[in-house]
Design an enzyme around this catalytic site. Structure first.
Site, PDB file in Angstrom:
ATOM      1  N   LEU A  43       0.935  -1.206  -0.096  1.00 17.59           N
ATOM      2  CA  LEU A  43       0.074  -0.213  -0.168  1.00 17.59           C
ATOM      3  C   LEU A  43       0.917   1.178  -0.125  1.00 17.59           C
ATOM      4  O   LEU A  43       1.956   1.067   0.715  1.00 17.59           O
ATOM      5  CB  LEU A  43      -0.893  -0.010   1.356  1.00 17.59           C
ATOM      6  CG  LEU A  43      -1.918  -1.171   1.489  1.00 17.59           C
ATOM      7  CD1 LEU A  43      -2.428  -0.971   2.759  1.00 17.59           C
ATOM      8  CD2 LEU A  43      -3.063  -1.063   0.237  1.00 17.59           C
ATOM      9  N   ASP A  44       0.461   2.388  -0.615  1.00 14.93           N
ATOM     10  CA  ASP A  44       1.371   3.655  -0.566  1.00 14.93           C
ATOM     11  C   ASP A  44       1.430   3.929   0.960  1.00 14.93           C
ATOM     12  O   ASP A  44       0.458   3.311   1.790  1.00 14.93           O
ATOM     13  CB  ASP A  44       0.231   4.672  -1.183  1.00 14.93           C
ATOM     14  CG  ASP A  44       0.151   4.777  -2.489  1.00 14.93           C
ATOM     15  OD1 ASP A  44       1.005   4.019  -3.299  1.00 14.93           O
ATOM     16  OD2 ASP A  44      -0.622   5.635  -3.018  1.00 14.93           O
ATOM     17  N   ARG A  45       2.477   4.610   1.187  1.00 13.50           N
ATOM     18  CA  ARG A  45       2.910   5.114   2.640  1.00 13.50           C
ATOM     19  C   ARG A  45       1.611   5.579   3.217  1.00 13.50           C
ATOM     20  O   ARG A  45       1.300   5.353   4.385  1.00 13.50           O
ATOM     21  CB  ARG A  45       4.099   5.888   2.395  1.00 13.50           C
ATOM     22  CG  ARG A  45       4.756   6.215   3.975  1.00 13.50           C
ATOM     23  CD  ARG A  45       5.855   6.617   3.950  1.00 13.50           C
ATOM     24  NE  ARG A  45       5.962   8.075   2.987  1.00 13.50           N
ATOM     25  CZ  ARG A  45       5.865   9.133   3.497  1.00 13.50           C
ATOM     26  NH1 ARG A  45       5.481   9.454   4.982  1.00 13.50           N
ATOM     27  NH2 ARG A  45       5.758  10.267   2.559  1.00 13.50           N
TER      28      ARG A  45
END
Length: 442
Positions: free
Chosen positions: A151-153
């Site tokens: 997942l994106d940060r």
């Protein structure tokens, strides 16, 4: 990852943030093909400009640079094929939210968690201990996990790990056969259409270093299906079903549709122009866009939210897997000792800034280290839990000389959440985040 990796440093909590005590760390790399026949000084001056040459000279005098495990005495040494370089640095990590990682499922095959926003999944860029992988290992004794997807940060939500190689391979097969289904929820600006909206605009990566993409005909094909769930008169909650897994796909498509995520620190910024990128209208070159984004965050003292620092802006080194992960499902192999295969501090931005050079070149301690090598030594300064050595200032460290504004916990939350992850024999779901509830108020 072994106990020695987890024992490098420890956490502390302050102001709603999880922080990492500064620690010494070895960046390691084998000589790249393009370095063969070049001097170490030349390589540092052209490829690792996060620090000025004065830093590398002082680091060599302090015994922090090693070539084939022998101290480097002369930066004019010429590199050969298979040379092994080690650079010991004093490492500072950006803070992340103090919100705990919630374990949704743990069995013999998988670990499924609800990831808070602001946490990278695995070590990358400036993040190592402030990552899901390290926190699970250090605080939950969950080690040797296999990353199945990312997942994106800044994206929160359902994140799945395999406990064995066999399970990882089995789910990878489902990925290749497109048997996985992902569902996200977000809160966007304005009144999103009530009917289903399908966006199939191709997406191009503008910069891996900063982590910026945009719609472009030359980009990769992708598809996202959107359905509005609620509207409160100002913002809408939208369900998102990505049919492909491009980097920042949901965020870029929402920006293109004119409904960026309310608090998106990249795609809802003034740098994109008056229309904020709606319809792909930007009226800037890629270089101008990147510069504008960096300057906007610099003016707000919020570069950490991008995952970069001032000294990062000096370098031309690429890092294609740092903190801004794909929305898609993808197997990831991580070397815990070498996040970016780079002997110098990680760097991500193409724009040059002289802050680090000024701080270091004007620092008299760099000149005195030759006669006082112990001042630059990193022995017996690991900063383990219980001692206070981590508070000591490192004479070569720019971060130790720099005062930064901490982000607020609110700045570290983005209203995009992975709600559900479904495969052929499994389905995992988290609770709806507070900001996505119909009666939620800002």
């Amino acid at each position: 990852m072994g106990p020695e990796h987890f024992a490098e440093t420890s956490y502390y909590f302050e102001g709603g943030l999880r922080k990492v005590r500064p620690y010494y760390f070895d960046f390691r790399t084998y000589c790249k093909g393009r370095w063969v026949g070049r001097s170490l000084l030349d390589v540092f001056s052209t490829e690792f400009r996060a620090q000025p040459l004065a830093y590398y000279r002082a680091a060599a005098r302090a015994g922090r640079l090693r070539l084939n495990e022998e101290p480097v005495r002369d930066l004019d040494i010429v590199l050969k094929n298979n040379d092994f370089l080690r650079n010991t640095v004093h490492r500072h990590e950006p803070p992340v939210t103090a919100q705990p990682i919630q374990i949704l499922v743990e069995n013999d095959e998988v670990v499924v968690v609800d990831k808070p926003s602001s946490l990278p999944v695995h070590p990358c860029g400036r993040f190592r201990h402030n990552t899901v992988i390290f926190i699970l290992g250090k605080e939950h004794d969950l080690k040797e996990l296999h990353t199945i997807h990312r997942l994106d940060r800044m994206t929160s939500g359902v994140l799945m790990f395999a406990k064995t190689v066999e399970v990882s391979k089995r789910i990878d097969e489902q990925v290749r056969e497109r048997q996985l289904e992902k569902e996200y929820v977000c809160r966007v600006l304005g009144e999103f259409p009530e009917h289903q909206v399908v966006c199939e605009e191709p997406i191009l990566v503008v910069s891996y270093k900063v982590g910026v993409c945009r719609v472009d005909p030359k980009g990769k094909p992708c598809k996202t299906v959107f359905q509005r769930l609620s509207y409160n008169g100002k913002t809408s909650v939208v369900r998102c079903l990505p049919r492909t897994g491009r980097t920042h796909q949901i965020r870029v498509h929402l920006q293109y549709l004119g409904h960026p995520i309310v608090n998106d620190p990249i795609y809802n910024m003034e740098a994109w122009g008056p229309s904020r990128g709606k319809g792909g209208k930007i009226d800037k070159t890629d270089e101008e866009l990147l510069k504008a984004l960096v300057e906007e965050h610099r003016s707000k003292q919020s570069l950490d939210i991008l995952g970069i620092s001032e000294e990062d802006l000096n370098s031309n080194a690429e890092n294609t897997d740092c903190g801004n992960s794909s929305d898609g499902t993808k197997s990831v192999q991580v070397d815990p000792t070498n996040e970016n295969s780079c002997p110098a501090e990680d760097t991500k931005d193409p724009e040059k800034n002289d802050t680090a050079a000024c701080l270091l070149s004007s620092d008299p301690s760099l000149e005195t280290l030759e006669t006082n090598k112990e001042a630059g030594s990193c022995k017996n300064q690991e900063g383990q839990t219980g001692d206070r050595s981590w508070e000591e200032k490192d004479p070569l460290c720019v971060e130790c000389k720099t005062r930064r504004r901490d982000p607020s916990p609110r700045e570290l939350v983005m209203f995009l959440h992975a709600l559900r992850y479904k495969g052929a024999q499994f389905e995992y779901r988290s609770k709806m985040p507070q900001w996505a509830l119909e009666d939620w108020e800002e």
